[in-house]
Design a protein around this motif. Structure first.
Motif, PDB file in Angstrom:
ATOM      1  N   ASN A 212       7.975 -22.363 149.809  1.00  0.00           N
ATOM      2  CA  ASN A 212       7.611 -23.429 148.868  1.00  0.00           C
ATOM      3  C   ASN A 212       8.821 -24.272 148.459  1.00  0.00           C
ATOM      4  O   ASN A 212       8.711 -25.476 148.249  1.00  0.00           O
ATOM      5  N   ILE A 213       9.979 -23.607 148.344  1.00  0.00           N
ATOM      6  CA  ILE A 213      11.188 -24.350 147.974  1.00  0.00           C
ATOM      7  C   ILE A 213      11.627 -25.226 149.151  1.00  0.00           C
ATOM      8  O   ILE A 213      11.974 -26.405 148.974  1.00  0.00           O
ATOM      9  N   ASP A 214      11.558 -24.682 150.348  1.00  0.00           N
ATOM     10  CA  ASP A 214      11.928 -25.443 151.539  1.00  0.00           C
ATOM     11  C   ASP A 214      11.062 -26.711 151.642  1.00  0.00           C
ATOM     12  O   ASP A 214      11.585 -27.819 151.858  1.00  0.00           O
ATOM     13  N   ALA A 215       9.751 -26.552 151.445  1.00  0.00           N
ATOM     14  CA  ALA A 215       8.847 -27.708 151.523  1.00  0.00           C
ATOM     15  C   ALA A 215       9.174 -28.710 150.411  1.00  0.00           C
ATOM     16  O   ALA A 215       9.182 -29.930 150.628  1.00  0.00           O
ATOM     17  N   TYR A 216       9.464 -28.190 149.227  1.00  0.00           N
ATOM     18  CA  TYR A 216       9.790 -29.075 148.094  1.00  0.00           C
ATOM     19  C   TYR A 216      11.067 -29.864 148.371  1.00  0.00           C
ATOM     20  O   TYR A 216      11.121 -31.086 148.149  1.00  0.00           O
ATOM     21  N   LEU A 217      12.098 -29.173 148.889  1.00  0.00           N
ATOM     22  CA  LEU A 217      13.386 -29.839 149.119  1.00  0.00           C
ATOM     23  C   LEU A 217      13.250 -30.964 150.146  1.00  0.00           C
ATOM     24  O   LEU A 217      14.006 -31.928 150.126  1.00  0.00           O
ATOM     25  N   ARG A 221       9.429 -35.470 146.197  1.00  0.00           N
ATOM     26  CA  ARG A 221       9.431 -35.024 144.784  1.00  0.00           C
ATOM     27  C   ARG A 221      10.823 -34.559 144.370  1.00  0.00           C
ATOM     28  O   ARG A 221      11.179 -34.598 143.207  1.00  0.00           O
ATOM     29  N   ARG A 222      11.601 -34.094 145.338  1.00  0.00           N
ATOM     30  CA  ARG A 222      12.970 -33.626 145.059  1.00  0.00           C
ATOM     31  C   ARG A 222      13.891 -34.841 144.942  1.00  0.00           C
ATOM     32  O   ARG A 222      14.017 -35.636 145.883  1.00  0.00           O
ATOM     33  N   LEU A 223      14.546 -34.971 143.793  1.00  0.00           N
ATOM     34  CA  LEU A 223      15.473 -36.080 143.574  1.00  0.00           C
ATOM     35  C   LEU A 223      16.885 -35.636 143.954  1.00  0.00           C
ATOM     36  O   LEU A 223      17.299 -34.522 143.617  1.00  0.00           O
ATOM     37  N   ALA A 224      17.600 -36.524 144.636  1.00  0.00           N
ATOM     38  CA  ALA A 224      18.967 -36.184 145.058  1.00  0.00           C
ATOM     39  C   ALA A 224      19.909 -36.239 143.852  1.00  0.00           C
ATOM     40  O   ALA A 224      19.678 -36.989 142.890  1.00  0.00           O
ATOM     41  N   PHE A 225      20.968 -35.431 143.912  1.00  0.00           N
ATOM     42  CA  PHE A 225      22.021 -35.567 142.904  1.00  0.00           C
ATOM     43  C   PHE A 225      22.572 -36.988 142.985  1.00  0.00           C
ATOM     44  O   PHE A 225      22.643 -37.576 144.068  1.00  0.00           O
ATOM     45  N   ASN A 226      22.981 -37.530 141.854  1.00  0.00           N
ATOM     46  CA  ASN A 226      23.531 -38.893 141.865  1.00  0.00           C
ATOM     47  C   ASN A 226      24.425 -39.107 140.647  1.00  0.00           C
ATOM     48  O   ASN A 226      24.578 -38.203 139.822  1.00  0.00           O
TER      49      ASN A 226
END
Ligand SMILES: N[C@@H](CCC(=O)N[C@@H](CS)C(=O)NCC(=O)O)C(=O)O
Length: 242
Positions: A212-217, A221-226
């Protein structure tokens, strides 16, 4: 009914600790501020338009039916048993909450590397202080916090590689996020992260590989660090490992 998560759009920030828990559990949730009118909906809560028990000071906060829960650690303590992300045993749950509060302290220190004087002023206006703060953070505070978590994983009687018992908990998910954030913000200093904190590094990899984490990343929906978040990369704040 779907959970409603309220957090600033455009940054992973503190909201990400909650998203990771909801995503891992496959829970239904709405990232409200990322929907139309979501921002004004969030501000209504913070301005007290939803009454005494619906008036959080700052995001992230979670709405579950009539219940509003604020503060990352408090939200995870609330969600943990519902999402099966913390052991049932009371002693373990209290310990998990303490670990999560330690992570909250650490996150504040990460934020203070780029805003050591004032949250309300620009980074550029506190750059020299930020350099001094980052030097001390990298030399003293990262080893103290990360060394602590490495020891906690090592001393888990279940010897599972997880922080608690033999299963994943919300604390594991948060450790994943701070491990990723540190490497993003301080790539030079974190070159030795895996050899210095091998158990945290192994846990980070275990979390990253969960379906589930792999699919989320891989999702949008996953926002990149910025450069607006808590973990920011300013090359001048980074340094070689001590
Ligand atoms: N202790 C709170 C901190 C919440 C917090 O500082 N939220 C930030 C965004 S990450 C914010 O919007 N703060 C507004 C302010 O401090 O004025 C938590 O862990 O959730």
């Amino acid at each position: 009914m779907a959970y409603e998560l309220y957090y600033w759009d455009g940054i992973p920030g503190r909201g990400e600790f909650i998203r990771l828990a909801l995503e891992e559990a496959g829970a239904k949730y709405l990232d409200v501020v990322r929907t139309s009118h979501g921002m004004s909906a969030m501000m209504e809560y913070m301005r007290g338009k939803h009454g005494y028990l619906g008036s959080p000071f700052a995001p992230p906060f979670l709405k579950d039916g009539e219940i509003i829960v604020s503060h990352v650690a408090n939200i995870l303590q609330y969600l943990g048993p519902k999402l099966n992300l913390v052991p049932q045993d009371e002693k373990c749950r209290i310990f998990a909450h303490g670990l999560q509060l330690t992570i909250a302290d650490f996150v504040t220190e990460v934020h203070d590397t780029h805003h050591p004087i004032s949250t309300d002023d620009y980074y550029e206006d506190q750059k020299e202080e930020a350099k001094a703060r980052s030097r001390s953070f990298l030399k003293n505070r990262v080893p103290k916090f990360m060394g602590y978590f490495d020891r906690i994983i090592a001393s888990n009687p279940a010897n599972s590689g997880h922080v608690m018992g033999d299963a994943l908990s919300y604390v594991d998910l948060s450790l994943f996020q701070i491990s990723e954030g540190l490497v993003y913000a301080f790539p030079r200093a974190m070159k030795t992260f895996d050899s210095s904190y091998p158990l945290v590094a192994r846990l980070r990899d275990m979390v990253r590989d969960r379906p589930n984490i792999d699919a989320y990343l891989k999702s949008d929906r996953r926002l990149a660090f910025n450069k607006s978040g808590i973990f920011r990369h300013y090359p001048e704040l980074d340094q070689d490992p001590a």
